[in-house]
Write an enzyme that holds these catalytic residues in place. Structure first.
Site, short mmCIF file in Angstrom:
data_model
loop_
_atom_site.label_atom_id
_atom_site.label_comp_id
_atom_site.label_asym_id
_atom_site.label_seq_id
_atom_site.Cartn_x
_atom_site.Cartn_y
_atom_site.Cartn_z
N ASP A 156 0.85 -1.19 0.00
CA ASP A 156 0.00 0.00 0.00
C ASP A 156 0.89 1.25 0.00
O ASP A 156 1.45 1.58 1.04
CB ASP A 156 -0.97 0.00 1.18
N GLU A 199 13.06 0.97 6.78
CA GLU A 199 12.10 0.01 6.25
C GLU A 199 12.27 -0.21 4.75
O GLU A 199 11.92 -1.26 4.22
CB GLU A 199 10.67 0.47 6.53
#
Length: 472
Positions: A171, A366
């Site tokens: 997403d 990340e």
């Protein structure tokens, strides 16, 4: 007092930064890293938490908040069990919980399946399909603003599509946009995730079926083993018929609205190599030619998530750890010598990128930018997050996959001088260090959460850079 956190009975590790609850598919790589670091008790506890959630809700929510209950994330529970069993050989744990592995599998079969006809054959495959409208609670204002100029039906449709894309873990991405191939202009309003039958989701479920058949054989249940073996064979046939593209030499997502494959590059196109979801042993060689025929191997900081620059975080120029691992491991275990060479080169580049940015920022992230000299990733709905040990544990796997080939000398020459133990811990194998300092895997933003107490017990004061400064 009301808490949005979903109770689970065992301690767990969370990504860190803004993400202070578990996320389902992220946890697979955390568990693999914990096992690599000889923290099997913590890994088992996290699996027990997910089994508890299946028993209570019938599936595993997207994340550890009540507002995630109506959607899941890529199904990795059975793969988590397999990783743990390979480390601990705990057959009794499997025997006590295999029925819950099957319950989670059936959730996907009942609620996320679609029939596709190819020639005269109907094939059942799976897709992300959240049927609930309304804005995502965690991004309520963003979703409301995005749909502000749409009528009510269109708003509800868009919001359900956004939730379906969020269920994928990607997403957001051009992968879910109806307008493709890139560089056709597209925005989040073009999201049609429920129109996409994804290669990787079906590869994960293919592996799940293979493991369930294997687990039942291990437990002596030949009837169940035969049932899942037959299911696996049907999946293999469907993956070949629907996803395999002979011209491209790789598997491609199938679009239900356009009734054709999406020709764009995504690392997920190679997921069947990682999960052994193919029958043709020449597939690895074809995948090598597919990679070499594109521009993706020219990026030295990692494998890009796509070749479309949309401003979304699951697109160029970002590289994500789970995708690096799937492609590297899939190529590394093939019989193709060229595939192994590419796997080594990708692993070497990824370890080098991680260490170079750790040295520069004293943190791990990340996602990473594949352009230029390397920097943290960007784009999407929030600022890039410091993920410390979530990313670190994934990086450990990248090193472990190719540990016999990765060159410490090459990493050092590209990263400059550094204390040897830091490099060893970050890029190759943390087991020895973690035997001595198991708590260090919580350093720099990883929160260790024990949820029986309302709101959890926060140990960030133990895991902060200030507390661990002398070590880092």
């Amino acid at each position: 007092m009301f808490y949005s956190q979903i109770y689970v009975p065992h301690p767990l590790m969370v990504p860190g930064g803004r993400f202070i609850e578990y996320y389902y598919w992220d946890s697979y790589w955390v568990i693999e890293g914990l096992l690599l670091s000889e923290m099997a008790v913590t890994a088992k506890g996290m699996i027990q938490n997910f089994l508890y959630l299946v028993e209570r809700y019938g599936h595993i929510p997207n994340g550890g908040r009540v507002y995630y209950l109506r959607r899941s994330q890529p199904p990795f529970l059975t793969l988590m069990m397999d990783a743990y069993l390979a480390h601990a050989n705990d057959t009794e744990f499997l025997r006590e919980n295999i029925h819950l592995l099957e319950v989670e599998y059936e959730f996907w079969q009942r609620n996320r399946s679609v029939s596709i006809t190819v020639g005269d054959r109907n094939h059942t495959l799976n897709y992300y399909n959240v049927q609930i409208g309304e804005p995502r609670p965690e991004s309520y204002s963003k979703d409301w603003e995005l749909a502000a100029d749409l009528n009510e039906d269109a708003r509800q449709e868009l919001w359900a599509e956004l939730k379906s894309a969020a269920e994928s873990g990607w997403d957001f991405s051009s992968r879910w946009f109806l307008s493709w191939p890139p560089p056709l202009p597209a925005t989040l309003k073009d999201t049609k995730a429920r129109a996409v039958v994804p290669v990787d989701l079906n590869a994960f479920l293919c592996k799940t079926e293979h493991l369930l058949a294997s687990f039942y054989r291990r437990l002596g249940n030949t009837t169940k083993a035969a049932q899942f073996q037959a299911t696996l064979e049907r999946r293999l046939e469907a993956v070949q018929a629907v996803f395999w593209n002979e011209a491209a030499g790789v598997w491609l997502d199938f679009n239900l609205l356009k009734k054709q494959p999406n020709p764009a590059f995504y690392p997920s196109n190679l997921a069947p190599l990682w999960t052994d979801c193919f029958s043709d042993q020449a597939a690895a060689e074809r995948a090598v030619r597919y990679l070499e025929g594109s521009t993706v191997l020219s990026y030295k900081n990692g494998l890009p998530t796509s070749l479309a620059r949309t401003g979304e975080q699951w697109d160029l120029p970002n590289a994500w750890p789970p995708l690096q691992h799937m492609v590297i491991a899939g190529l590394a275990k093939s019989s193709s010598s060229r595939a192994k060479e590419i796997a080594f080169a990708l692993a070497q580049n990824w370890v080098r990128t991680n260490f170079a940015l750790y040295k520069k920022y004293q943190a791990m992230f990340e996602k990473y930018n594949v352009d230029g000299d390397g920097k943290p990733g960007a784009g999407g709905e929030y600022q890039v997050q410091v993920r410390a040990c979530t990313e670190m544990l994934q990086c450990l796997q990248g090193g472990d996959v190719c540990s016999q080939s990765l060159s410490m000398e090459n990493v050092l020459s590209s990263c400059g001088e550094a204390p040897f133990w830091k490099l060893w811990f970050i890029s190759l194998h943390a087991a020895a260090l973690c035997k001595l300092l198991p708590w260090i895997t919580g350093a720099c933003a990883l929160l260790i959460l024990h949820s029986p107490l309302p709101g959890g017990i926060w140990l960030d004061q133990w895991c902060s850079p200030a507390a661990l400064g002398p070590l880092w």
